[in-house]
Each structure stands twice: as C-alpha cells, then as structure tokens.
Scaffold this motif. Structure first.
Motif, PDB file in Angstrom:
ATOM      1  N   ARG B   9       0.255  -1.173  -0.132  1.00  0.00           N
ATOM      2  CA  ARG B   9       0.071   0.110  -0.164  1.00  0.00           C
ATOM      3  C   ARG B   9       0.433   1.043  -0.572  1.00  0.00           C
ATOM      4  O   ARG B   9       0.438   1.798  -0.936  1.00  0.00           O
ATOM      5  N   GLN B  37      -1.512   8.280 -10.926  1.00  0.00           N
ATOM      6  CA  GLN B  37      -2.109   9.398  -9.340  1.00  0.00           C
ATOM      7  C   GLN B  37      -1.205  10.376  -9.481  1.00  0.00           C
ATOM      8  O   GLN B  37      -1.106   9.503  -7.943  1.00  0.00           O
ATOM      9  N   PHE B  91      -2.385   2.901  -9.235  1.00  0.00           N
ATOM     10  CA  PHE B  91      -3.596   2.227  -9.169  1.00  0.00           C
ATOM     11  C   PHE B  91      -3.794   1.460 -10.228  1.00  0.00           C
ATOM     12  O   PHE B  91      -3.915   1.625 -11.297  1.00  0.00           O
ATOM     13  N   GLY B 106      -8.365  -1.052  -6.956  1.00  0.00           N
ATOM     14  CA  GLY B 106      -7.228  -1.408  -5.716  1.00  0.00           C
ATOM     15  C   GLY B 106      -7.167  -0.167  -5.090  1.00  0.00           C
ATOM     16  O   GLY B 106      -7.768   1.185  -5.785  1.00  0.00           O
ATOM     17  N   GLU B 107      -6.946  -0.308  -3.811  1.00  0.00           N
ATOM     18  CA  GLU B 107      -7.340   0.869  -3.385  1.00  0.00           C
ATOM     19  C   GLU B 107      -5.590   1.554  -3.075  1.00  0.00           C
ATOM     20  O   GLU B 107      -5.062   2.642  -2.472  1.00  0.00           O
ATOM     21  N   ARG B 110       1.143   3.385  -2.728  1.00  0.00           N
ATOM     22  CA  ARG B 110       1.955   5.132  -2.824  1.00  0.00           C
ATOM     23  C   ARG B 110       2.868   4.673  -2.848  1.00  0.00           C
ATOM     24  O   ARG B 110       3.308   4.585  -1.794  1.00  0.00           O
TER      25      ARG B 110
END
Lengths: 115, 114
Positions: B9, B37, B91, B106-107, B110
C-alpha cells in the motif's frame, strides 16, 4: 487526444444546499463514469452512463449524460457532510472511436460540505 | 468475493532503486489496467493487460517502466531506477470484460521516492 474537463475543481458548500458538477469532453463517446474518492482511498464507482439522455439517481446524487453536447452533470441535492469527497468523471476512449483502451479522467472536483 | 488487491500500500524508495507493485484482480477478472495519479490530478491510463499479453501500453513511459500479467500470479508494475517524479499513487483496476466493462479499482500503492 481526448480531453475531459471538470468544473469546478474546488467547491465548498453548506449542508442543505444544491449544486452541480460539470464534465465536458472533447470527442464523441457514449459511455461515461462517475467515481468518488475519499482521501487516501480507492475510487468508488457511482454511476455508469451508457447512452444519450441517460439519467441515474442514487440518494442525493443524480447524474445525466448529453452526448450531443458532450456534457455530463452530477447534481447534489440537499448536501450532507458525508458527501465530502473528490468526484471524478471518466470517459471511455474506446467508445469515442479512437481505438485505444482505458478511461480518460477529469482532474476531479474536491467537494467540501460544511455543517 | 474479495476486491482488487494491491500491495504494498505504501512504498518508499531512494532514487535509482527499483519499485515493484503488485495487483491481484477480482476473482474471475482477466483484464487488468494500471493508472497513475499525481497529487491533485485525475488518474492517467498507463497500460492494459490480459493474461500473458500487453494489449495497450500507450500510457506507459518508454523507459524504466514495464508491466506484466503472468498466467499465474498477480500483475506487476515495475519501475526501474526510480526518480522523484515517479512519486505518485498507482492504481490497478480489473474488469471481467475485454471492452467497455466496468472497472473495479484497488486501493492503490503509494510510491514515495526520496
């Protein structure tokens, strides 16, 4: 190149008010998506609009699509704090006849709803 | 039915290191998309893969970036020799259909490059 423009990019409003977010796109497409994103989270699908004149409603949110004007709107009715988030529209390139894959996203509208 | 799973994550890398991001699509989905993003921006399409095939990589930088979706296992987005400009949220989305199917995201992973 397909361009997707949202406005406003930032919106602060009070609870109980109504407002509309606009999404314009530059080339023909008849498939448009609205997503919601909370800070640090993934995108949650809100609406899929598949044809000209499509209108969908879920709770206080209503989305519409005008393919002739290349415009979609997301209308918020009697806003509540829980609707604070970033809202993205996305256009399916493939359905614009361009032959490419993937969605083209707008920059997002940061919505803050104050009590 | 578990959603789209991404890991890690959060990932911190120093300039010049490699970053590997993994994505397991939803059960029954064989189509995977990767998006990037940047802060205060929308998502930008990078690559679309089906099992063992890259279908469209028109959004991928020509150098340092690669993606795969093997027959077994997750899809992997690999960034070699990372630079600060690679810092972003990446993502993954999956779809059961090859064209026009709804995407499930998905979450995100980063990446921070120091």
């Amino acid at each position: 190149e397909l361009k997707v423009e949202q406005n406003p990019l930032f919106l602060s409003m009070q609870e109980g008010k109504n407002y509309t977010i606009y999404c314009n796109y530059s080339t023909t497409s008849d498939r448009l998506y609205w997503y919601r994103q909370d800070p640090g989270k993934s995108l949650e699908s809100l609406f899929v609009l598949l044809s000209n004149g499509a209108v969908k409603q879920e709770g206080r949110l209503m989305a519409s699509l005008d393919t002739k004007a290349r415009l979609s709107t997301l209308h918020i009715t009697a806003a509540v704090h829980d609707l604070s988030a970033t809202y993205f529209c996305a256009v399916d390139i493939m359905y614009s006849g361009g032959g490419a894959d993937g969605l083209t996203f707008g920059k997002g509208t940061h919505l803050i709803i104050q009590p | 039915n578990a959603g789209v799973m991404q890991n890690p994550r959060h990932l911190v890398r120093r300039r010049g290191q490699e970053a590997r991001l993994r994505c397991s699509p939803m059960k029954g989905h064989s189509h995977v998309y990767w998006y990037r993003q940047l802060p205060e921006e929308g998502l930008k399409f990078m690559v679309y893969l089906q099992k063992e095939n890259i279908i469209d990589e028109s959004g991928m930088p020509k150098e340092r970036f690669s993606a795969e979706f093997p027959k077994e296992g997750p899809s992997i987005l690999r960034i070699q020799q990372v630079v600060r400009g690679d810092s972003a949220a990446y993502f993954c989305a999956s779809s059961p259909l090859s064209r026009g199917g709804e995407l499930f995201f998905g979450e995100g992973s980063r990446l921070t490059v120091l």
